[in-house]
Motif scaffolding. Structure first.
Motif, PDB file in Angstrom:
ATOM      1  N   LYS A   1     175.821 125.550  95.660  1.00 50.64           N
ATOM      2  CA  LYS A   1     176.628 124.958  94.577  1.00 50.64           C
ATOM      3  C   LYS A   1     175.837 123.874  93.860  1.00 50.64           C
ATOM      4  O   LYS A   1     175.837 123.789  92.628  1.00 50.64           O
ATOM      5  CB  LYS A   1     177.903 124.357  95.167  1.00 50.64           C
ATOM      6  CG  LYS A   1     179.004 125.379  95.378  1.00 50.64           C
ATOM      7  CD  LYS A   1     180.358 124.782  94.992  1.00 50.64           C
ATOM      8  CE  LYS A   1     181.447 125.823  95.110  1.00 50.64           C
ATOM      9  NZ  LYS A   1     182.038 125.829  96.476  1.00 50.64           N
ATOM     10  N   SER A   2     175.220 123.036  94.659  1.00 54.11           N
ATOM     11  CA  SER A   2     174.476 121.942  94.044  1.00 54.11           C
ATOM     12  C   SER A   2     173.263 122.474  93.287  1.00 54.11           C
ATOM     13  O   SER A   2     172.894 121.956  92.228  1.00 54.11           O
ATOM     14  CB  SER A   2     174.096 120.937  95.129  1.00 54.11           C
ATOM     15  OG  SER A   2     172.723 120.733  95.163  1.00 54.11           O
ATOM     16  N   TYR A   3     172.657 123.550  93.794  1.00 54.87           N
ATOM     17  CA  TYR A   3     171.538 124.157  93.069  1.00 54.87           C
ATOM     18  C   TYR A   3     172.002 124.660  91.709  1.00 54.87           C
ATOM     19  O   TYR A   3     171.302 124.527  90.716  1.00 54.87           O
ATOM     20  CB  TYR A   3     170.941 125.325  93.864  1.00 54.87           C
ATOM     21  CG  TYR A   3     170.253 124.922  95.145  1.00 54.87           C
ATOM     22  CD1 TYR A   3     169.754 123.635  95.304  1.00 54.87           C
ATOM     23  CD2 TYR A   3     170.098 125.824  96.189  1.00 54.87           C
ATOM     24  CE1 TYR A   3     169.134 123.267  96.482  1.00 54.87           C
ATOM     25  CE2 TYR A   3     169.471 125.459  97.367  1.00 54.87           C
ATOM     26  CZ  TYR A   3     169.001 124.171  97.512  1.00 54.87           C
ATOM     27  OH  TYR A   3     168.373 123.809  98.670  1.00 54.87           O
TER      28      TYR A   3
ATOM     29  N   ARG B   1     174.370 123.508  89.865  1.00 54.28           N
ATOM     30  CA  ARG B   1     174.515 122.353  88.979  1.00 54.28           C
ATOM     31  C   ARG B   1     173.156 121.890  88.464  1.00 54.28           C
ATOM     32  O   ARG B   1     172.953 121.673  87.271  1.00 54.28           O
ATOM     33  CB  ARG B   1     175.192 121.226  89.747  1.00 54.28           C
ATOM     34  CG  ARG B   1     176.526 120.819  89.167  1.00 54.28           C
ATOM     35  CD  ARG B   1     177.081 119.528  89.719  1.00 54.28           C
ATOM     36  NE  ARG B   1     176.544 118.974  90.927  1.00 54.28           N
ATOM     37  CZ  ARG B   1     177.013 119.239  92.147  1.00 54.28           C
ATOM     38  NH1 ARG B   1     177.997 120.097  92.303  1.00 54.28           N
ATOM     39  NH2 ARG B   1     176.485 118.657  93.199  1.00 54.28           N
ATOM     40  N   GLN B   2     172.226 121.765  89.393  1.00 57.68           N
ATOM     41  CA  GLN B   2     170.898 121.269  89.002  1.00 57.68           C
ATOM     42  C   GLN B   2     170.222 122.200  88.018  1.00 57.68           C
ATOM     43  O   GLN B   2     169.624 121.771  87.033  1.00 57.68           O
ATOM     44  CB  GLN B   2     170.012 121.124  90.236  1.00 57.68           C
ATOM     45  CG  GLN B   2     170.382 119.974  91.129  1.00 57.68           C
ATOM     46  CD  GLN B   2     169.643 120.059  92.455  1.00 57.68           C
ATOM     47  OE1 GLN B   2     168.510 120.521  92.513  1.00 57.68           O
ATOM     48  NE2 GLN B   2     170.277 119.623  93.513  1.00 57.68           N
TER      49      GLN B   2
ATOM     50  N   SER C   1     171.580 124.332  85.960  1.00 59.99           N
ATOM     51  CA  SER C   1     172.162 124.356  84.613  1.00 59.99           C
ATOM     52  C   SER C   1     171.770 123.099  83.845  1.00 59.99           C
ATOM     53  O   SER C   1     171.530 123.157  82.634  1.00 59.99           O
ATOM     54  CB  SER C   1     173.675 124.558  84.658  1.00 59.99           C
ATOM     55  OG  SER C   1     174.284 123.503  85.340  1.00 59.99           O
ATOM     56  N   ALA C   2     171.679 121.977  84.542  1.00 58.23           N
ATOM     57  CA  ALA C   2     171.206 120.767  83.870  1.00 58.23           C
ATOM     58  C   ALA C   2     169.768 120.938  83.416  1.00 58.23           C
ATOM     59  O   ALA C   2     169.393 120.539  82.308  1.00 58.23           O
ATOM     60  CB  ALA C   2     171.319 119.574  84.817  1.00 58.23           C
TER      61      ALA C   2
ATOM     62  N   THR D   1     176.868 121.885  77.272  1.00 59.62           N
ATOM     63  CA  THR D   1     175.913 122.840  77.814  1.00 59.62           C
ATOM     64  C   THR D   1     176.539 124.211  77.676  1.00 59.62           C
ATOM     65  O   THR D   1     177.645 124.462  78.142  1.00 59.62           O
ATOM     66  CB  THR D   1     175.635 122.562  79.294  1.00 59.62           C
ATOM     67  OG1 THR D   1     176.888 122.396  79.935  1.00 59.62           O
ATOM     68  CG2 THR D   1     174.800 121.335  79.486  1.00 59.62           C
TER      69      THR D   1
ATOM     70  N   ARG E   1     176.121 128.335  81.910  1.00 59.78           N
ATOM     71  CA  ARG E   1     176.738 128.070  83.208  1.00 59.78           C
ATOM     72  C   ARG E   1     175.964 128.885  84.240  1.00 59.78           C
ATOM     73  O   ARG E   1     175.762 130.093  84.063  1.00 59.78           O
ATOM     74  CB  ARG E   1     178.200 128.487  83.189  1.00 59.78           C
ATOM     75  CG  ARG E   1     178.969 128.129  84.452  1.00 59.78           C
ATOM     76  CD  ARG E   1     180.452 128.403  84.242  1.00 59.78           C
ATOM     77  NE  ARG E   1     180.694 129.825  84.004  1.00 59.78           N
ATOM     78  CZ  ARG E   1     180.770 130.742  84.974  1.00 59.78           C
ATOM     79  NH1 ARG E   1     180.607 130.389  86.224  1.00 59.78           N
ATOM     80  NH2 ARG E   1     180.998 132.003  84.689  1.00 59.78           N
TER      81      ARG E   1
ATOM     82  N   SER F   1     175.400 130.245  88.167  1.00 57.65           N
ATOM     83  CA  SER F   1     176.035 130.411  89.471  1.00 57.65           C
ATOM     84  C   SER F   1     175.027 130.965  90.473  1.00 57.65           C
ATOM     85  O   SER F   1     174.222 131.827  90.142  1.00 57.65           O
ATOM     86  CB  SER F   1     177.234 131.343  89.354  1.00 57.65           C
ATOM     87  OG  SER F   1     176.792 132.650  89.110  1.00 57.65           O
TER      88      SER F   1
ATOM     89  N   SER G   1     166.101 116.336  93.793  1.00 53.15           N
ATOM     90  CA  SER G   1     167.444 116.509  94.334  1.00 53.15           C
ATOM     91  C   SER G   1     167.640 115.656  95.564  1.00 53.15           C
ATOM     92  O   SER G   1     167.072 115.905  96.616  1.00 53.15           O
ATOM     93  CB  SER G   1     167.648 117.973  94.695  1.00 53.15           C
ATOM     94  OG  SER G   1     166.591 118.369  95.526  1.00 53.15           O
TER      95      SER G   1
END
Lengths: 343, 699
Positions: A99-101, A103-104, A106-107, A126, A129, A131, B299
């Motif tokens: 999940k955190s990947y 987010r990172q 997409s940023a 943005t 998206r 996933s 990260s």
């Protein structure tokens, strides 16, 4: 002749304790122990590499992957043509952090896309998206790490507000039946997913790759499917014709002639599997072409093979059309990717 | 159409010359006309002109697949386009051909990609193409490609009036989703006050309400507002800078290259179409030799395990050795280990922490870069460009020297690369890397190292042979140094490389060294024969044996290997005194080593671990040397080289048995002559001192 005399000379004294720098257990040692005595640490040299290439394979076993893998994911894997790459092991990659990947990444993509954008607009959302998802049920052996699927969705420029986002890019990382010695020899904080396939805009692929490179200190290189591997794939696919009723086998050669010449050969499938059989089939084909067209196929290179089960090109593009033979194909490709590993 | 193609020369010369032809000048003009005709004929036969003619005349629907003619002509056009650029006429023809889709869509994109103007782009051609844009069934991606091309060459279009005349026509494409950003850019460049109309503003605002505040729409609207503030009520952020994204245009670099080649007279036309477009030639695709920038790990979530030491200090924030020492316990490695290669401070840290996975990461990256650049490049010819490879390898070498050991990935790389190396590409660097490889087990040394090296050695020049000798000498020196540093107390288990910890028994190590020395002996013997005992090569060979003869004394390795006869005799009979002198020194060191080993054996009551065979060989060489240089007893039966008595007599050399003694040896000839002069000098001193000093000076 005295010039060398002043050099320090030292006689070996067997009972003198020579202090040696004590190092922690080095990776080479552990790495080597995994390789076994036969290959030793030089296991990745060309000659030994050649030996590691299997010369015989099991016929494409039908694995009921469809029962285990999520049908949506499977449909995506099957219907698309993928550009393959090899990836060196990922450092500090955790399957629990997907999940955190997402987010990172997409940023990261948003930042990358805004480069060269002279106009600053506040509140520019943005549009991408990302996933990350696990593809459960794909692995074959205990050493294989779970495959990971990455998808990027984007809103079409002219879409209405309520229109759902469309997938614009997808890619996966996998390891099917990877060489267990190699995998076991890697330290714990590495995850080996050597085979990477992507499909979508090149710009996005480059962004995703560079994010992976920066986050997990890995490298991506083009995975060409060699002449030999193409023949293997052909053999594996055509052998399955009893199951799925192969209609045709198509091979494309490129010959170094001026003007460039492409030879396409199409025929109904046959039944062979051993490398000897593949070789003899190819030999027969070559002599046939030579006899009838004065063409020496061995002067050219096999560029593309396609059957009803899938197609593969030398440039590393590959499509699997039937999920039942996916595991076999991916096993071969994983082997190719591992052969490309620098160490 | 081909007739009007005047690509180079002045327009129709013979028409003008025919009109004012006078009788008197007829004869002289005739030859001119003949020459002119020739020239025209030649031009008509110019393959490029024929190619253009083909593209202007080819019928719609001609098949592309398997059509050799089109392929050949296309290649011709592409070649010229990328080397010199295309003339305006050629641009017209090719653009018309492409946009009319006479031979399908695949060729269309290919043509567009090579439309690199040499000087100008005719406006009519662009207008016609814009018309085709709505007529033909051109795929969207190709449409985009075309608009991008127009944007790239915008400043080279000879006039813009007709394009402005079709402003409304172009504006219509704004509603095409994918074309919109590019069309906006083109409109931005074409807009005049009179083109700003209420319905256009309305259309753009409508689009904006649908798309959100897209930069390209905003830019165009802001320009409209500049021209007609009363029509655009929209508030545009004051910070907005007008401009468009620099689309990654495939022509830019080719265009720059063509104009560089063409010289300054056309360079004026190529200022970028919009002020904000940077001249950013397309980045090279292969960038694997670039060191990654050192960044700290991004990260934070990735490291969920509680770090006991609290705050970590990224390596990138350290700038001095003192800082490094202070923060030694809480340093965080960078995100990409490859970046370490650029900083000696980071390398200090790496050498000291011995982090297994850090090293592995570095090795993966380095190995990847080496493999991609030199092995997987295939036909892409990557290895040809040494501008990047050279500094990269130099940096790698200096890193290895700094760490005093080779990376395992460069070792694995070399074993593969030696098989495909031509022996000249980046020779000093590759040999430098080669000399850094750790001890190779004797079972594999032949296959991995000797076979490829042997092929290279015998097929390369004298300088390569000397370079390889030096490299192998350095390799042996490093192996021996590792041995003497890391030898364990029980003398059985040695670790050869702090990073690799190859546990090798002493006998295994001795076997490897033995193999290496034997191999060099074979190479040297044959090499000296091939090169006619070249003294340069001999000097490098003797360098190697200077290392070999002292293995016991200097490095504590109980092993003595004698040089083969193929090295010993050329050195003994060399024509330069230096080689003979060095041979004598080497034999002297052998003797010192033997006696030291012997005395140690008596001291420790251990079995003598140096082979008797070697001692015998040594004694034999000593006898030969003494007999030859000192006792004037050449060609005795027991000397190893024997010549028939009658043959020697036939040579008519007086006292042949003495021809290689200290007095007659060719290497010492100059000393003998010198000695002779001095004798003369001594005799003549009483007679005339001035005369002899003069003679000495002249001789």
């Amino acid at each position: 002749m005295e010039r060398h005399q002043n050099r320090e000379t030292r006689t070996p004294r067997n009972n003198v304790v020579v202090h040696r720098r004590r190092k922690s257990k080095s990776y080479r040692l552990s790495y080597r122990s995994g390789l076994g005595a036969a290959d030793s640490r030089l296991g990745w040299s060309p000659a030994l590499t050649a030996r590691r290439l299997n010369t015989s394979r099991k016929a494409a076993g039908i694995s009921n992957i469809a029962e285990r893998v999520d049908p949506g994911q499977l449909a995506l894997l099957v219907k698309t043509e993928w550009q393959l790459s090899y990836v060196t092991p990922l450092h500090q990659f955790r399957h629990t952090q997907l999940k955190s990947y997402a987010r990172q990444l997409s940023a990261f993509i948003a930042a990358g896309k805004q480069q060269g954008l002279a106009v600053e607009v506040e509140g520019l959302q943005t549009t991408f998206r990302v996933s990350f998802s696990l593809v459960q049920g794909m692995t074959q052996s205990d050493e294989d790490a779970e495959s990971v699927l990455v998808q990027i969705h984007s809103k079409r420029l002219f879409a209405r507000q309520d229109e759902p986002q469309k997938p614009v890019w997808s890619g996966w990382l996998t390891c099917i039946n990877g060489n267990p010695d190699y995998l076991r020899a890697l330290p714990k904080d590495f995850v080996c997913l050597p085979l990477f396939g992507c499909s979508g805009a090149d710009g996005l692929s480059a962004l995703v790759k560079s994010w992976f490179q920066q986050s997990f200190d890995c490298c991506f290189g083009l995975l060409e499917i060699s002449h030999t591997s193409l023949q293997w794939l052909m053999a594996l696919w055509t052998n399955c014709h009893a199951e799925s009723g192969i209609q045709h086998l198509k091979m494309i050669w490129t010959l170094p002639a001026a003007p460039p010449l492409q030879v396409t050969y199409t025929e109904a499938g046959e039944n062979y599997i051993d490398i000897e059989e593949v070789t003899s089939f190819m030999q027969g084909l070559k002599s046939h072409f030579y006899r009838h067209f004065r063409l020496d196929l061995s002067a050219g290179s096999l560029n593309q093979v396609s059957t009803a089960l899938g197609s593969a090109k030398y440039s590393g593009r590959m499509k699997i059309s039937n999920s039942r033979y996916m595991i076999t194909t991916l096993t071969l490709l994983t082997e190719c990717a591992l052969l490309k590993m620098p160490i | 159409m081909a007739a009007t193609l005047s690509l180079t020369g002045p327009p129709d010369l013979d028409l003008s010359s025919a009109s004012d032809l006078s009788v008197s000048s007829r004869s002289s003009n005739r030859s001119l006309r003949v020459a002119e005709k020739e020239r025209k004929k030649k031009k008509a036969e110019d393959p490029f002109v024929l190619a253009l003619k083909y593209f202007s005349d080819v019928e719609a629907g001609t098949p592309v697949n398997g059509n050799d003619e089109v392929e050949r002509n296309m290649v011709l056009v592409e070649k010229l386009a990328y080397s010199k650029g295309l003339s305006p006429e050629a641009i017209s023809i090719m653009l018309e051909f492409a946009m009319s889709l006479r031979m399908g869509t695949s060729l269309c994109a290919r043509v567009l990609k090579c439309l690199i103007p040499a000087t100008l782009v005719p406006q009519e051609a662009v207008v016609r193409a814009v018309v085709w844009l709505s007529v033909g069934k051109i795929p969207v991606s190709t449409q985009i490609l075309f608009i991008k091309w127009v944007l790239t060459v915008f400043d080279m279009i000879d006039a813009k009036d007709q394009l402005r005349a079709v402003y409304g026509f172009i504006f219509n494409f704004v509603t095409e989703e994918n074309l919109c950003p590019f069309i906006c850019h083109l409109l931005y460049l074409l807009t005049r006050k009179e083109s700003v109309r209420v319905f256009r503003v309305r259309k753009l605002l409508e689009l904006q309400s649908r798309l959100g505040r897209q930069p390209f729409l905003l830019s165009l609207l802001s320009l409209y507002k500049v021209f007609c503030p009363e029509m655009v009520m929209l508030s545009i952020p004051s910070r907005i800078k007008s401009g468009f994204r620099n689309h990654n245009m495939p022509w830019k670099s080719a265009l720059i290259a063509v104009q560089k080649g063409a010289g300054p007279h056309v360079a004026a036309g190529i200022s970028p179409a919009s002020t904000t477009i940077k001249t950013n030639p397309r980045k090279r695709k292969r960038c694997h030799l670039e060191l990654p920038v050192m960044t700290s790990v991004v990260s934070k979530e990735a490291q969920t395990e509680p770090s006991s030491c609290g705050k970590v200090v990224p390596l990138v924030q350290l700038h001095s050795f003192a800082q490094l020492l202070e923060n030694m316990h809480r340093i965080e490695l960078p995100a990409q280990m490859g970046s370490l290669l650029g900083s000696s401070l980071a390398l200090q840290y790496l050498d000291c922490v011995q982090d297994e996975s850090a090293l592995l990461r570095l090795n993966f990256w380095l190995g990847y870069a080496l493999h991609e650049e030199f092995l997987f490049c295939g036909d892409r010819g990557a290895s040809q460009n040494s501008q990047e490879a050279l500094p990269f390898l130099d940096r790698l070498l200096s890193t290895q020297h700094f760490l005093q050991e080779g990376f395992s990935c460069s070792e694995a790389f070399l074993y593969k690369f030696l098989n495909v190396w031509d022996g000249s590409l980046l020779r000093p660097q590759i040999l430098g890397l080669l000399s850094n490889i750790p001890v190779v087990p004797s079972a594999q040394i032949r296959q991995l190292l000797f076979e490829p090296l042997m092929q290279l050695f015998f097929t390369s020049s004298l300088f390569f042979k000397c370079g390889l000798m030096e490299c192998l000498n350095n390799m042996l020196l490093k192996w021996l140094t590792w041995h003497s540093v890391y030898a364990l107390e029980d003398d059985l288990d040695i670790s050869l490389n702090s990073h690799t910890s190859i546990n090798m028994t002493l006998s295994g190590f001795k076997d490897s060294v033995m193999e290496l020395v034997d191999f060099v002996g074979r190479l040297a013997s044959l090499g000296l024969q091939l090169e006619g005992c070249h003294s340069l090569l001999l000097s490098f060979v003797l360098d190697f044996y200077e290392t070999v003869c002292d293995m016991f004394m200097k490095y504590g390795l109980p092993l003595v290997v004698m040089p083969p006869p193929g090295v010993f005799y050329p050195a003994l009979f060399a024509t330069d005194p230096v080689s003979v002198d060095r041979l004598a020194y080497i034999m002297h060191r052998y003797k010192v080593n033997f006696t030291s080993a012997k005395s140690q054996e008596e001291l420790t009551k251990q079995a003598f671990h140096i082979s008797r065979q070697m001692v015998r060989e040594f004694n034999h060489y000593i006898i030969v040397m003494v007999n030859c240089l000192w006792n004037s007893k050449m060609f005795q039966l027991d000397m190893g080289l024997s010549l028939g008595e009658d043959l020697l007599l036939k040579s008519k050399v007086p006292q042949y048995w003495a021809s290689f003694d200290l007095v007659h040896h060719p290497a010492f000839m100059s000393y003998a002559v010198d000695f002779h002069h001095r004798q003369n000098e001594n005799k003549m001193v009483p007679a005339s001192k001035r005369y002899t000093s003069n003679q000495c000076a002249t001789s």
